[in-house]
Design a protein around this motif. Structure first.
Motif, PDB file in Angstrom:
ATOM      1  N   LYS A 115       0.824  -1.213   0.000  1.00  0.00           N
ATOM      2  CA  LYS A 115       0.000   0.000   0.000  1.00  0.00           C
ATOM      3  C   LYS A 115       0.856   1.259   0.000  1.00  0.00           C
ATOM      4  N   MET A 116       1.943   1.236   0.767  1.00  0.00           N
ATOM      5  CA  MET A 116       2.822   2.406   0.822  1.00  0.00           C
ATOM      6  C   MET A 116       3.463   2.670  -0.542  1.00  0.00           C
ATOM      7  N   ILE A 117       3.927   1.633  -1.190  1.00  0.00           N
ATOM      8  CA  ILE A 117       4.565   1.792  -2.502  1.00  0.00           C
ATOM      9  C   ILE A 117       3.529   2.260  -3.536  1.00  0.00           C
ATOM     10  N   GLN A 118       2.319   1.692  -3.470  1.00  0.00           N
ATOM     11  CA  GLN A 118       1.250   2.130  -4.383  1.00  0.00           C
ATOM     12  C   GLN A 118       0.968   3.618  -4.218  1.00  0.00           C
ATOM     13  N   LYS A 119       0.916   4.074  -2.976  1.00  0.00           N
ATOM     14  CA  LYS A 119       0.657   5.492  -2.712  1.00  0.00           C
ATOM     15  C   LYS A 119       1.800   6.352  -3.246  1.00  0.00           C
ATOM     16  N   SER A 120       3.038   5.908  -3.055  1.00  0.00           N
ATOM     17  CA  SER A 120       4.191   6.646  -3.573  1.00  0.00           C
ATOM     18  C   SER A 120       4.161   6.714  -5.096  1.00  0.00           C
ATOM     19  N   ILE A 121       3.776   5.618  -5.731  1.00  0.00           N
ATOM     20  CA  ILE A 121       3.690   5.598  -7.192  1.00  0.00           C
ATOM     21  C   ILE A 121       2.628   6.581  -7.677  1.00  0.00           C
ATOM     22  N   SER A 122       1.475   6.585  -7.015  1.00  0.00           N
ATOM     23  CA  SER A 122       0.427   7.519  -7.442  1.00  0.00           C
ATOM     24  C   SER A 122       0.846   8.969  -7.196  1.00  0.00           C
ATOM     25  N   ASP A 123       1.578   9.230  -6.120  1.00  0.00           N
ATOM     26  CA  ASP A 123       2.089  10.587  -5.867  1.00  0.00           C
ATOM     27  C   ASP A 123       3.074  11.004  -6.953  1.00  0.00           C
ATOM     28  N   LEU A 149      11.928   7.381 -14.153  1.00  0.00           N
ATOM     29  CA  LEU A 149      12.861   6.529 -13.424  1.00  0.00           C
ATOM     30  C   LEU A 149      12.261   6.105 -12.084  1.00  0.00           C
ATOM     31  N   TYR A 150      11.677   7.065 -11.368  1.00  0.00           N
ATOM     32  CA  TYR A 150      11.074   6.755 -10.070  1.00  0.00           C
ATOM     33  C   TYR A 150       9.900   5.785 -10.222  1.00  0.00           C
ATOM     34  N   LEU A 151       9.111   5.975 -11.271  1.00  0.00           N
ATOM     35  CA  LEU A 151       7.987   5.065 -11.503  1.00  0.00           C
ATOM     36  C   LEU A 151       8.467   3.653 -11.820  1.00  0.00           C
ATOM     37  N   ALA A 152       9.497   3.556 -12.651  1.00  0.00           N
ATOM     38  CA  ALA A 152      10.034   2.231 -12.997  1.00  0.00           C
ATOM     39  C   ALA A 152      10.578   1.532 -11.752  1.00  0.00           C
ATOM     40  N   ALA A 153      11.308   2.287 -10.927  1.00  0.00           N
ATOM     41  CA  ALA A 153      11.858   1.705  -9.697  1.00  0.00           C
ATOM     42  C   ALA A 153      10.730   1.294  -8.753  1.00  0.00           C
ATOM     43  N   GLY A 154       9.713   2.139  -8.627  1.00  0.00           N
ATOM     44  CA  GLY A 154       8.576   1.824  -7.758  1.00  0.00           C
ATOM     45  C   GLY A 154       7.840   0.581  -8.207  1.00  0.00           C
TER      46      GLY A 154
END
Length: 156
Positions: free
Chosen positions: A54-62, A73-78
């Protein structure tokens, strides 16, 4: 008064070596009453991984909603970390199922989240505070990102 009273042979308790060996094997196989340390760690991770997801999903949506230059790059890593978490969760779930261990969320009191663990015909209450969960999640996320960085460095 029984027939054994007064008989000196019955004052000490005896344990046959075969029984001691059988007990040791049973404990080593994890078929005893208590959970092994490995199983406790598996249960802890089984509880933590959905929260991490859930935390990673929220970070990806942010990140998706941001205008950051390094957004791709951040999206690919996430997404890679999210995939790794999902794989670990699936592997852990199948291992717990193989060992006949079931974990059910029970309740939340104050700052402690309790779960019931059913295993080998027994039941145990497993609780973790939010602080412990937060620190364990931080440690696990650091491990996942370190592994991702090591893979990227190996390919360069």
């Amino acid at each position: 008064m029984s027939k054994l009273d007064g008989n000196e042979r019955w004052k000490s308790k005896m344990l046959l070596t075969e029984h001691a060996e059988q007990y040791d094997r049973k404990q080593a196989a994890g078929t005893g009453k208590n959970l092994t340390m490995e199983e406790r760690i598996m249960i802890r991770d089984y509880i933590l991984l959905p929260h991490m997801e859930k935390m990673i999903q929220k970070s990806i949506s942010d990140i998706e909603n941001s205008s950051n230059v390094m957004k791709r790059l951040y999206l690919a890593a996430g997404h890679k970390v999210l995939t790794t978490i999902a794989e670990d969760y699936y592997r852990l779930r199948s291992e717990l199922k193989k060992r006949n261990i079931r974990v059910v969320t029970e309740e939340q009191e104050d700052m402690v989240i309790y779960h019931k663990c059913y295993y080998r015909g027994y039941e145990e209450r497993f609780g973790m505070t939010r602080d412990v969960m937060r620190s364990e999640i931080g440690i696990r996320l650091t491990k996942y990102t370190t592994e991702l960085i090591a893979r990227l460095k190996a390919k360069v």
